[in-house]
Design an enzyme around this catalytic site. Structure first.
Site, PDB file in Angstrom:
ATOM      1  N   ASP A  39       0.875  -1.332  -0.054  1.00 42.31           N
ATOM      2  CA  ASP A  39      -0.039   0.114  -0.036  1.00 42.31           C
ATOM      3  C   ASP A  39       1.039   1.314  -0.123  1.00 42.31           C
ATOM      4  O   ASP A  39       0.630   2.254   0.795  1.00 42.31           O
ATOM      5  CB  ASP A  39      -1.057  -0.109   1.327  1.00 42.31           C
ATOM      6  CG  ASP A  39      -1.561  -1.197   1.472  1.00 42.31           C
ATOM      7  OD1 ASP A  39      -2.093  -2.009   0.737  1.00 42.31           O
ATOM      8  OD2 ASP A  39      -2.095  -1.378   2.520  1.00 42.31           O
ATOM      9  N   GLU A 209     -10.957  -1.013  -3.319  1.00 44.74           N
ATOM     10  CA  GLU A 209     -10.522  -0.113  -2.332  1.00 44.74           C
ATOM     11  C   GLU A 209      -9.175   0.625  -3.009  1.00 44.74           C
ATOM     12  O   GLU A 209      -9.345   0.640  -4.234  1.00 44.74           O
ATOM     13  CB  GLU A 209      -9.792  -1.382  -1.243  1.00 44.74           C
ATOM     14  CG  GLU A 209      -8.670  -2.393  -2.029  1.00 44.74           C
ATOM     15  CD  GLU A 209      -8.672  -3.420  -0.936  1.00 44.74           C
ATOM     16  OE1 GLU A 209      -9.279  -3.625  -0.192  1.00 44.74           O
ATOM     17  OE2 GLU A 209      -7.550  -4.080  -1.320  1.00 44.74           O
TER      18      GLU A 209
END
Length: 327
Positions: A39, A209
């Site tokens: 991420d 997401e």
């Protein structure tokens, strides 16, 4: 004497190999730094590139965050423990997906914590503050900024975005729903939009997401991750709009696995060198043969556009990118 000569040969040989390795490192290589990290958000501060990733481990072990800085995208320096659970009293696990911005003389780090599954649990999206990009960061408000499921969006995967007019927004959301909220000037609260609404859902087709936004040639490029984060088909798609509110109509998938290089390429961010105008995409992927869902590494490759401003499919590589200093 023979032993001394042998030792000298080994020493000089080692130095030679070390020097050769330094000389030959003309690209970043992928991953760009060692360790399990996911991420990643990339930013530019003080004429240096910075990458803020999730420490990729079991949720109970994700109780701190590290950062990495580079002057040229090739050589990276680790800054450990920039944010720790000890400085966020309400966080106890799953500290995820940092997003950072500088406002005034302060650095604000938005993060998710605790992986809440309902409105009855403590957790959500928090914000920490520091005087330096390497921290240490401390809780800014003493509680989550967003701690409920609005429009069915899990409060995770936040991205802080500064618009052309100086207004800051936060895009966020898991569970296939994405919201945008307007941030107060002090980053301590959410403020209503002109129409009185607070949490606007902007979910595009295919969204799962990991939202991200940047502006190019006056257009808003909105990007997100699709697929399951533990699977090989995790990937990134995008849309282009005339407003930070959208509407965001899905155009195409631009980042995905290459079965000969790596799988699960997703949850990314984008940076442009303002001097060279080159764009880069920083993302995580899973090395071939890895079956542990948390075994993810941070990588970088070129991001390019066609004559119509559409994003070309990204070619993921082992080489990474060449040096691209900011000064």
């Amino acid at each position: 004497m023979k032993q001394l000569v042998l030792l000298l040969c080994i020493t000089f040989s080692g130095l030679s190999l070390f020097s050769q390795e330094k000389i030959d490192k003309t690209t970043s290589g992928n991953p760009i730094f060692p360790g399990w990290y996911a991420d990643p958000e990339v930013a530019i501060f003080n004429k240096e590139y910075w990458v803020y990733p999730t420490y990729s481990a079991k949720y109970e072990e994700q109780v701190f965050m590290d950062a990495f800085s580079s002057k040229d995208l090739v050589t990276w320096k680790k800054h450990p423990n920039i944010l720790e659970k000890a400085n966020v009293k309400w966080a106890n696990k799953a500290m995820w997906a940092p997003s950072i911005t500088k406002k005034g003389n302060k650095y604000y780090l938005f993060f998710g914590a605790n992986d809440i599954q309902s409105d009855n649990e403590l957790g959500g999206i928090g914000v920490a503050v520091s005087n330096k990009p390497e921290g240490p960061f401390k809780d800014h408000i003493g509680k989550p900024l967003i701690d409920k499921f609005h429009n069915k969006a899990q409060p995770i995967d936040q991205y802080v975005f500064k618009d052309k007019d100086g207004q800051y927004y936060l895009y966020y959301g898991g569970w296939r729903h994405c919201n945008v909220v307007k941030l107060s000037d002090d980053f301590k609260s959410i403020v209503p939009f002109p129409d009185g609404t607070t949490y606007k859902e902007i979910t595009p087709e295919g969204y799962v997401e990991g939202p991200f936004m940047f502006i190019k040639d006056g257009k808003y490029y909105f990007m997100w991750s699709e697929g399951g984060w533990t699977g090989p088909n995790y990937s990134v798609a995008y849309a282009i709009a005339d407003s930070p509110m959208g509407p965001f109509k899905r155009i195409d998938k631009i980042l995905k696995q290459d079965p000969s290089i790596a799988t699960g390429a997703g949850h990314h961010s984008v940076v442009q060198n303002p001097k060279t105008k080159d764009y880069f995409i920083v993302y995580h992927r899973r090395p071939l043969g890895e079956t542990n869902g948390n075994h993810r590494v941070t990588c970088i490759d070129k991001l390019e556009f066609d004559e119509n401003g559409l994003i070309k499919p990204v070619k993921i590589t082992f080489e990474g990118v060449a040096a691209n200093p900011l000064k």
